[in-house]
Design a protein around this motif. Sequence first.
Motif, mmCIF file in Angstrom:
data_model
loop_
_atom_site.group_PDB
_atom_site.id
_atom_site.type_symbol
_atom_site.label_atom_id
_atom_site.label_comp_id
_atom_site.label_asym_id
_atom_site.label_seq_id
_atom_site.Cartn_x
_atom_site.Cartn_y
_atom_site.Cartn_z
ATOM 1 N N ILE A 16 0.937 -1.111 -0.148
ATOM 2 C CA ILE A 16 -0.077 0.098 -0.045
ATOM 3 C C ILE A 16 0.818 1.174 -0.035
ATOM 4 O O ILE A 16 2.019 1.373 0.715
ATOM 5 N N LEU A 18 0.553 5.371 0.801
ATOM 6 C CA LEU A 18 -0.120 6.351 1.529
ATOM 7 C C LEU A 18 0.384 7.545 1.192
ATOM 8 O O LEU A 18 1.442 7.692 0.845
ATOM 9 N N LEU A 28 -8.171 3.780 5.819
ATOM 10 C CA LEU A 28 -7.540 2.743 4.648
ATOM 11 C C LEU A 28 -8.559 1.529 4.453
ATOM 12 O O LEU A 28 -8.527 1.300 2.966
ATOM 13 N N GLU A 31 -12.101 3.364 2.715
ATOM 14 C CA GLU A 31 -12.094 3.999 1.699
ATOM 15 C C GLU A 31 -11.355 3.588 0.780
ATOM 16 O O GLU A 31 -11.589 3.944 -0.552
ATOM 17 N N ARG A 32 -10.226 3.089 0.946
ATOM 18 C CA ARG A 32 -9.211 2.720 -0.198
ATOM 19 C C ARG A 32 -9.121 1.038 -0.419
ATOM 20 O O ARG A 32 -8.945 0.892 -1.736
ATOM 21 N N HIS A 34 -11.832 -0.993 0.459
ATOM 22 C CA HIS A 34 -13.466 -1.378 0.195
ATOM 23 C C HIS A 34 -13.738 -2.482 1.275
ATOM 24 O O HIS A 34 -14.656 -3.419 0.911
#
Length: 165
Positions: A16, A18, A28, A31-32, A34
């Motif tokens: 990941i 950021l 995280l 929103e990122r 799901h």
Amino acid sequence: MNLSLTLTINGERREIVLDDPRVTLLDLLRERLHLTGAKKGCDRGQCGACTILVDGERINSCLALAISYDGAAITTIEGLAEGDKLHPVQQAFIEHDGFQCGFCTPGQIMSAVGLIAEGQACDDPERVREAMSGNICRCGAYKGITEAVIDASGKLSAGKERDAA
């Protein structure tokens, strides 16, 4: 400035990037990635709706900066069931009506899984209520939640004893 981290989420290794070091694990996940099972209730660590397991320990993901957990193993409600087979705690919540509206249920279940793993669950309802006190149910399904935790704890303990024999 981009920051890289590696997390193992529900058994899957994820790389990941950021763009903000202030991203919480909850944001995280939701929103990122799901994974929306963990809920944003109070966003202050007071309700437990965002409870997840990090390296087997329960935490409020709304208070945890994602970058602080580089290399960690994270389990969310989405990672508990094995295919169509529910985790024993999930099954116990159904059997004991441990939910009403369902908003707090993922956090309640994750907290229950964590406290059972910590060895804090037993057949004493008061002790279970105390150990689960960081999780609020606005509907008041506490009786069913407590019964579900005690039932699942007993079933998981019996399973471990059979495996050891």
